[in-house]
Design a protein around this motif. Structure first.
Motif, PDB file in Angstrom:
ATOM      1  N   GLU A  20       0.859  -1.177   0.000  1.00  0.00           N
ATOM      2  CA  GLU A  20       0.000   0.000   0.000  1.00  0.00           C
ATOM      3  C   GLU A  20       0.889   1.218   0.000  1.00  0.00           C
ATOM      4  O   GLU A  20       1.915   1.246   0.646  1.00  0.00           O
ATOM      5  N   GLN A  21       0.495   2.184  -0.727  1.00  0.00           N
ATOM      6  CA  GLN A  21       1.326   3.365  -0.871  1.00  0.00           C
ATOM      7  C   GLN A  21       0.791   4.455   0.038  1.00  0.00           C
ATOM      8  O   GLN A  21      -0.165   5.114  -0.289  1.00  0.00           O
ATOM      9  N   ALA A  23       0.929   7.884   1.425  1.00  0.00           N
ATOM     10  CA  ALA A  23       1.455   9.115   0.865  1.00  0.00           C
ATOM     11  C   ALA A  23       1.122  10.282   1.771  1.00  0.00           C
ATOM     12  O   ALA A  23       0.120  10.280   2.464  1.00  0.00           O
ATOM     13  N   LEU A  28      -0.053  12.879  -2.393  1.00  0.00           N
ATOM     14  CA  LEU A  28      -1.327  12.441  -2.940  1.00  0.00           C
ATOM     15  C   LEU A  28      -1.960  13.522  -3.804  1.00  0.00           C
ATOM     16  O   LEU A  28      -2.530  13.235  -4.849  1.00  0.00           O
ATOM     17  N   LYS A  31      -0.497  13.295  -7.174  1.00  0.00           N
ATOM     18  CA  LYS A  31      -1.070  12.179  -7.924  1.00  0.00           C
ATOM     19  C   LYS A  31      -2.438  12.551  -8.478  1.00  0.00           C
ATOM     20  O   LYS A  31      -2.787  12.192  -9.592  1.00  0.00           O
ATOM     21  N   VAL A  37      -4.847   9.409  -9.140  1.00  0.00           N
ATOM     22  CA  VAL A  37      -5.838   9.035  -8.135  1.00  0.00           C
ATOM     23  C   VAL A  37      -6.978  10.021  -8.221  1.00  0.00           C
ATOM     24  O   VAL A  37      -6.771  11.228  -8.285  1.00  0.00           O
ATOM     25  N   GLN A 150      -8.823   5.677   1.943  1.00  0.00           N
ATOM     26  CA  GLN A 150      -8.140   4.792   1.010  1.00  0.00           C
ATOM     27  C   GLN A 150      -8.786   4.880  -0.362  1.00  0.00           C
ATOM     28  O   GLN A 150     -10.005   4.970  -0.473  1.00  0.00           O
ATOM     29  N   TYR A 166      -3.891   3.348  -2.323  1.00  0.00           N
ATOM     30  CA  TYR A 166      -3.352   4.601  -1.779  1.00  0.00           C
ATOM     31  C   TYR A 166      -4.081   4.880  -0.474  1.00  0.00           C
ATOM     32  O   TYR A 166      -5.306   4.895  -0.441  1.00  0.00           O
TER      33      TYR A 166
END
Length: 171
Positions: A20-21, A23, A28, A31, A37, A150, A166
């Motif tokens: 799992e990333q 961040a 984030l 991203k 995301v 998440q 994420y």
């Protein structure tokens, strides 16, 4: 003891669901801006994607729920069937090994709320959820709870499969 358990929980969040990333809000946000995301870190409003066919929405939500249930039930076979062997966010074999170890050492219960498909295409989908994780170490009985947001990224293969995750923990 609490610091040790916090370290275990951090390790769990980083490996249990396939690297799992976790961040920072800044990472984030980048991203999001890059289109990776599909939800915003700030604010409380989560918008569902508009272009989701009803049958695909049902399949994606089913896949998300199956991912959560398989993990909570410690069912490694079900878990292996819901994650992608060609994932972008983790290595399949390493993830299966890490999850197997978690299952042997911990009782984990994840509860997802506000489950929303925030980004959709025919090839992939992103599912947002507010996640509560309760973890109990089997050997010591030590317990830890955490909450966070998440985004679970699914890819369409023979069915919808988890490809990356994420996670941002609440403070």
């Amino acid at each position: 003891m609490k610091n040790w358990l916090m370290a275990v929980m951090a390790m769990f969040l980083l490996t249990a669901c396939g690297d799992e990333q976790e961040a920072s809000p800044e990472q984030l946000q980048k991203k999001i801006e890059d289109g990776t995301v599909g939800f915003e870190v700030t604010g409380d409003s989560i918008q569902e994607a508009e272009n989701i066919p009803a049958d695909e929405k049902e399949k994606i939500i089913y896949a998300f729920n199956e991912y959560i249930k398989a993990f909570n039930d410690k069912d490694l076979d079900r878990y292996k069937n819901i994650i992608s062997k060609n994932a972008e966010g983790f290595n399949y074999d390493e993830d299966v090994k890490a999850v197997s170890e978690v299952f042997q050492q911990y009782d984990v219960n994840r509860t997802a709320e506000d489950i929303t498909i925030v980004k959709y295409s025919k090839e992939d989908a992103q599912v947002f959820s507010n996640l509560t994780t309760n973890t109990k170490e089997l050997e010591t009985g030590a317990e830890l709870s955490g909450t966070g947001r998440q985004v679970t990224v699914f890819v369409k293969e023979d069915s919808w499969k988890v490809s990356s995750i994420y996670y941002i923990g609440n403070e």
